[in-house]
Design an enzyme around this catalytic site. Structure first.
Site, PDB file in Angstrom:
ATOM      1  N   GLN A  99      39.383  42.030  46.244  1.00 21.85           N
ATOM      2  CA  GLN A  99      40.352  42.208  45.177  1.00 21.85           C
ATOM      3  C   GLN A  99      40.665  43.677  45.004  1.00 21.85           C
ATOM      4  O   GLN A  99      39.889  44.546  45.400  1.00 21.85           O
ATOM      5  CB  GLN A  99      39.843  41.625  43.846  1.00 21.85           C
ATOM      6  N   THR A 111      32.622  41.844  42.220  1.00 24.74           N
ATOM      7  CA  THR A 111      31.789  40.917  42.989  1.00 24.74           C
ATOM      8  C   THR A 111      32.608  39.730  43.487  1.00 24.74           C
ATOM      9  O   THR A 111      32.072  38.781  44.039  1.00 24.74           O
ATOM     10  CB  THR A 111      30.600  40.465  42.113  1.00 24.74           C
ATOM     11  N   HIS A 112      33.925  39.789  43.342  1.00 26.25           N
ATOM     12  CA  HIS A 112      34.786  38.639  43.635  1.00 26.25           C
ATOM     13  C   HIS A 112      35.182  38.566  45.105  1.00 26.25           C
ATOM     14  O   HIS A 112      36.370  38.636  45.466  1.00 26.25           O
ATOM     15  CB  HIS A 112      36.034  38.680  42.758  1.00 26.25           C
ATOM     16  N   ILE A 113      34.194  38.404  45.961  1.00 24.74           N
ATOM     17  CA  ILE A 113      34.449  38.169  47.381  1.00 24.74           C
ATOM     18  C   ILE A 113      34.832  36.709  47.574  1.00 24.74           C
ATOM     19  O   ILE A 113      34.238  35.819  46.987  1.00 24.74           O
ATOM     20  CB  ILE A 113      33.210  38.533  48.209  1.00 24.74           C
TER      21      ILE A 113
END
Length: 588
Positions: free
Chosen positions: A345, A515-517
């Site tokens: 992101q 942490t939005h993988i």
């Protein structure tokens, strides 16, 4: 002596939120479920009763995966060597009962209708030439309208808070006017916005934009949830992201689905274990998993169904390391799709303002006390005259501004040094307001995950290698959104604007962003271009399911949690209602 455990109907890798959702649904239908979790057993009491320790949780990452045992390597492009991440930076995946959701920020989103039909929508509105060169953008195999009932059920089950902006097609003042139609309003009102967000709200309205409160998985008042849990309203304590919640106001699997599953007597969680691979028989179906228990003994857990419910990086590493039988390149990888469509992101702070002799109390509350605009997210604005696709949400200062981590980042605001820096920090640490973005990340042929040929983890297995950098579309999108952020900051009228970042720097794995993988085991309607179907069922190994954000073909400009939970609700119903009636067959 055999090291095989008794066979169960379902085994999950990980005991996070999606595992808890499936365990709740499946055990209620009479099925036996075991979850294998690499972290510790943890609960609100006593584990989170005294957890306001910034050094332990924020600096030393107490609730995160132990990267002395397993890490990830990274390179910017396929032509470069990759090196391991030796200390935490870009992302913070959690471990322990409850998974990453135990320490999430509780920003709770539904994706927009156009997010699910990204490729088709873009081509129909702007033509095929609008798609970025080299991108592997895909439509999801499900629409917003099909997923809406599961969004609704999840939000009411956990006591979500917010202000609806669209109920059954009718726009509601004060909510997000760009959101897809929802069946009803949130079960709880939104959190109180912080003082900085009041400035942001007024500035956005003056500019003709449409601010609204952050939707959240936090109860804002005393609430009894679907599972009979008596939950407190938020205390605005300021210790939320990377911490557990001591009053259960923050919804997690620990406060909702997991206890309900355990109460059936058909659910077991084993903590402190490491799953090595999915075992496969000669017919290509999974037979269970091999794991190392807390004593270091290698064991096999036989199961009729295997669910890979780890963080996206863990899901992909597990699938690729599960080589055997007819799956020589790993489970789900017969067509070489595992690891593809790796996306991240655009999470950044384009501008910060300083108000001298004014404080904002940003040590209180969490990130869900902010306000946002969606005027420039996704395709909520006309892209005909810009040279990029996609967009970003824009939001004002977050809470949780505790001194330790703030001190580490204060150099962005003050150019002072030595004693002058200390004075500037003491005088101004609660006097600046940042404007932040969370933007889309699109997939490309040259960004993917695979197994590293040089580095292994503590169990001798190859580390997962990440190949990723920002692309031209990211840089153009960022520059456009950054100017909108500066415009809003000017309208907020700070005394100074000591920090601006008008351009996007290259990606760095040593700097935290989000942490939005997502991606790596993406869903689709065609096994030639995806790993799983709409239910997370692996095309080439139909008794294996994958949950979580690994399924996303690309990453919208919003947090992934609401959508991955809704997908788990849908998958649980499909497994109960259809799969167990015809085991081994692909769900349609």
């Amino acid at each position: 002596m055999s090291n095989d455990d008794p066979r169960v109907d379902v085994v999950t890798i990980g005991a996070g939120w999606t595992a808890g959702i499936l365990a709740w649904k499946l055990t209620a239908a009479g099925h036996s479920v075991v979850s294998l979790e690499q972290g510790i057993n943890q609960w609100t009491f006593p584990d989170f009763s005294m957890d306001h320790d910034a050094e332990a949780y924020v600096i030393r990452k107490k609730m995160m995966i132990d990267i002395t045992k397993v890490s990830w390597t990274w390179r910017a492009n396929p032509g470069l060597p990759a090196l391991p991440m030796r200390q935490y930076g870009s992302f913070h995946p959690g471990q322990g009962l409850g998974g990453s959701a135990a320490h999430w920020s509780a920003q709770l989103w539904r994706f927009l209708p156009s997010d699910f039909q990204y490729k088709t929508h873009t081509i129909q509105r702007y033509g095929v030439d609008k798609l970025p060169r080299g991108s592997t953008i895909q439509d999801w195999p499900i629409t917003y309208d099909e997923l809406e009932p599961y969004y609704d059920e999840f939000e009411y089950d956990i006591g979500a808070s917010g202000q609806a902006g669209n109920i059954n097609g009718q726009k509601i003042p004060g909510g997000n006017p760009f959101e897809g139609p929802r069946s009803r309003d949130y079960p709880n009102p939104p959190l109180v916005r912080n003082k900085a967000s009041e400035l942001f709200w007024n500035a956005c309205e003056d500019l003709g934009y449409h601010p609204f409160p952050q939707p959240s998985g936090i109860t804002t008042r005393a609430f009894i949830d679907r599972f009979g849990n008596q939950r407190s309203g938020c205390l605005y304590c300021g210790f939320c992201t990377r911490y557990g919640c001591e009053v259960d106001a923050k919804a997690t699997g620990l406060t909702t689905h997991t206890p309900a599953a355990l109460a059936t007597g058909r659910y077991q969680v084993r903590t402190g274990v490491r799953v090595l691979r999915i075992e496969v028989g000669g017919d290509g179906q999974a037979t269970g998993v091999t794991y190392v228990d807390c004593d270091g003994t290698e064991r096999v857990q036989p199961a009729d169904v295997v669910v890979s419910s780890a963080y996206p990086l863990g899901n992909v590493q597990l699938l690729l390391n599960s080589r055997g039988g007819p799956h020589a390149d790993g489970v789900g990888n017969d067509r070489g799709m595992v690891g593809k469509n790796f996306t991240y992101q655009l999470a950044a702070t384009p501008v910060k303002g300083l108000w001298k002799n004014r404080t904002f109390g940003l040590y209180m509350g969490n990130v869900s006390t902010c306000n946002l605009i969606y005027d420039f997210n996704a395709d909520d604005f006309d892209h005909s005259n810009v040279d990029f696709v996609g967009g970003s949400q824009i939001y004002a200062a977050l809470g949780e501004r505790e001194p330790i981590s703030t001190f580490m980042n204060f150099s962005d605001v003050s150019s002072a040094s030595g004693s002058a820096f200390i004075k500037a920090f003491a005088d101004g640490w609660d006097s600046y307001v940042d404007i932040n973005i969370q933007g889309e990340s699109l997939p490309y042929h040259d960004q993917f995950m695979d197994l590293d040929p040089n580095y292994t983890d503590a169990w001798g297995q190859p580390l997962l290698r990440l190949t990723f950098d920002f692309h031209e579309n990211d840089r153009k999108l960022y520059a456009f959104i950054a100017e909108k952020c500066r415009e809003i900051m000017r309208a907020m009228n700070p005394d100074e604007t000591p920090f601006t970042a008008p351009t996007l720097d290259p990606y760095r794995i040593d700097v935290y962003q989000t942490t939005h993988i997502t991606g790596g085991a993406i869903m689709g309607a065609d096994p030639g271009t995806s790993v799983v179907n709409r239910y997370g069922q692996v095309w080439d190994t139909p008794n294996v399911f994958v949950t979580g954000a690994a399924q996303y073909p690309q990453n919208p400009g919003a947090n992934p949690t609401g959508t991955l939970a809704a997908l788990a609700y849908m998958a649980g119903d499909a497994i109960n209602d259809h799969y167990f009636k015809a085991p081994g067959e692909i769900l349609v």
